[in-house]
Write an enzyme that holds these catalytic residues in place. Structure first.
Site, mmCIF file in Angstrom:
data_model
loop_
_atom_site.group_PDB
_atom_site.id
_atom_site.type_symbol
_atom_site.label_atom_id
_atom_site.label_comp_id
_atom_site.label_asym_id
_atom_site.label_seq_id
_atom_site.Cartn_x
_atom_site.Cartn_y
_atom_site.Cartn_z
ATOM 1 N N ASN A 125 35.180 33.174 26.470
ATOM 2 C CA ASN A 125 35.710 34.062 27.499
ATOM 3 C C ASN A 125 34.626 35.017 27.982
ATOM 4 O OD1 ASN A 125 35.939 35.233 24.903
ATOM 5 N ND2 ASN A 125 37.570 36.621 25.546
ATOM 6 N N GLU A 140 34.505 38.548 30.118
ATOM 7 C CA GLU A 140 35.288 39.622 30.736
ATOM 8 C C GLU A 140 34.455 40.362 31.786
ATOM 9 O OE1 GLU A 140 36.951 41.892 27.454
ATOM 10 O OE2 GLU A 140 38.404 40.280 27.070
ATOM 11 N N CYS A 189 38.794 32.785 31.124
ATOM 12 C CA CYS A 189 39.129 32.357 29.764
ATOM 13 C C CYS A 189 38.135 31.302 29.266
ATOM 14 C CB CYS A 189 40.520 31.733 29.732
ATOM 15 S SG CYS A 189 41.871 32.862 30.001
ATOM 16 N N GLU A 193 38.747 28.440 27.797
ATOM 17 C CA GLU A 193 39.113 27.049 28.121
ATOM 18 C C GLU A 193 38.630 26.668 29.511
ATOM 19 O OE1 GLU A 193 40.956 29.610 27.054
ATOM 20 O OE2 GLU A 193 43.010 28.948 26.768
ATOM 21 N N CYS A 218 46.422 29.984 27.601
ATOM 22 C CA CYS A 218 47.271 30.779 28.505
ATOM 23 C C CYS A 218 47.849 29.876 29.600
ATOM 24 C CB CYS A 218 46.490 31.944 29.095
ATOM 25 S SG CYS A 218 45.450 31.503 30.504
ATOM 26 N N CYS A 260 45.381 28.519 32.211
ATOM 27 C CA CYS A 260 44.526 27.454 31.667
ATOM 28 C C CYS A 260 45.304 26.156 31.499
ATOM 29 C CB CYS A 260 43.906 27.891 30.344
ATOM 30 S SG CYS A 260 42.611 29.132 30.582
HETATM 31 N N1 THU Z 1 41.682 34.533 26.699
HETATM 32 C C1 THU Z 1 41.109 33.286 26.665
HETATM 33 O O1 THU Z 1 39.874 33.174 26.693
HETATM 34 N N2 THU Z 1 41.928 32.204 26.608
HETATM 35 C C2 THU Z 1 43.294 32.265 26.533
HETATM 36 O O2 THU Z 1 43.972 31.252 26.583
HETATM 37 C C3 THU Z 1 43.962 33.568 26.401
HETATM 38 C C4 THU Z 1 43.125 34.748 26.723
HETATM 39 C C5 THU Z 1 40.816 35.719 26.766
HETATM 40 C C6 THU Z 1 40.849 36.459 28.072
HETATM 41 C C7 THU Z 1 40.448 37.849 27.643
HETATM 42 O O3 THU Z 1 39.038 37.927 27.641
HETATM 43 C C8 THU Z 1 40.938 37.965 26.214
HETATM 44 O O4 THU Z 1 41.215 36.643 25.777
HETATM 45 C C9 THU Z 1 42.198 38.812 26.050
HETATM 46 O O5 THU Z 1 43.185 38.422 26.918
#
Ligand code: THU
Length: 136
Positions: free
Chosen positions: A44, A46, A55, A57, A88, A91
């Site tokens: 991920n 941010e 994300c 994935e 999520c 994704c």
């Molecule tokens: N996140 C992912 O990388 N994949 C997911 O399926 C759920 C959320 C990340 C996004 C963000 O950087 C952190 O997790 C918290 O939401």
């Protein structure tokens, strides 16, 4: 035991080490394998403008696309938690673009324990415009 899982977990763990998550402190890694056995991974990423976060994935899937591949055989997602991490909703839609409904998703925790689900179980009746949109 499950060699595919071991390969994907190692790749996801390596990517997770590069996770950029200073805001949530929730570090995610993902890896996928194509039918030919090519592995792609992502973490991920941010942003100070939170909605721009990507994300792990989707990062892994976009690496696959940029390399000219179009099909996910199996995908693993893991995060800095004891819980089995599900992908999520956003994704799931992106995974469904490039995977058959029967493709394997490993929902994995930090220690490498996991549950298995199929793409079709995670996102039944997903939205699509083309029947063969994952073909080159
Ligand atoms: N996140 C992912 O990388 N994949 C997911 O399926 C759920 C959320 C990340 C996004 C963000 O950087 C952190 O997790 C918290 O939401």
């Amino acid at each position: 035991m499950n060699e595919e899982f071991e390969q994907l977990f190692a790749a996801a763990q390596a990517a997770q080490k590069n996770s950029y998550a200073p805001y949530s402190r929730f570090f995610v890694g993902s890896a996928l394998i194509t039918p030919e056995g090519k592995i792609f991974s992502g973490c991920n990423v941010e942003n100070a403008s939170y909605g721009l976060t990507i994300c792990a994935e989707r990062n892994a899937i976009f690496q696959m696309i940029a390399a000219g591949e179009r099909e996910i055989k199996s995908l693993l997602v893991m995060g800095s938690t004891d819980r089995f991490l599900p992908p999520c909703g956003s994704c799931r839609q992106v995974i469904a673009e490039f995977a058959d409904p029967g493709a394997t998703i490993y929902l994995c925790n930090q220690e490498g324990k996991f549950e298995i689900a199929t793409v079709g179980e995670l996102l039944p009746r997903h939205f699509k415009l083309l029947e063969n949109s994952n073909k080159k």
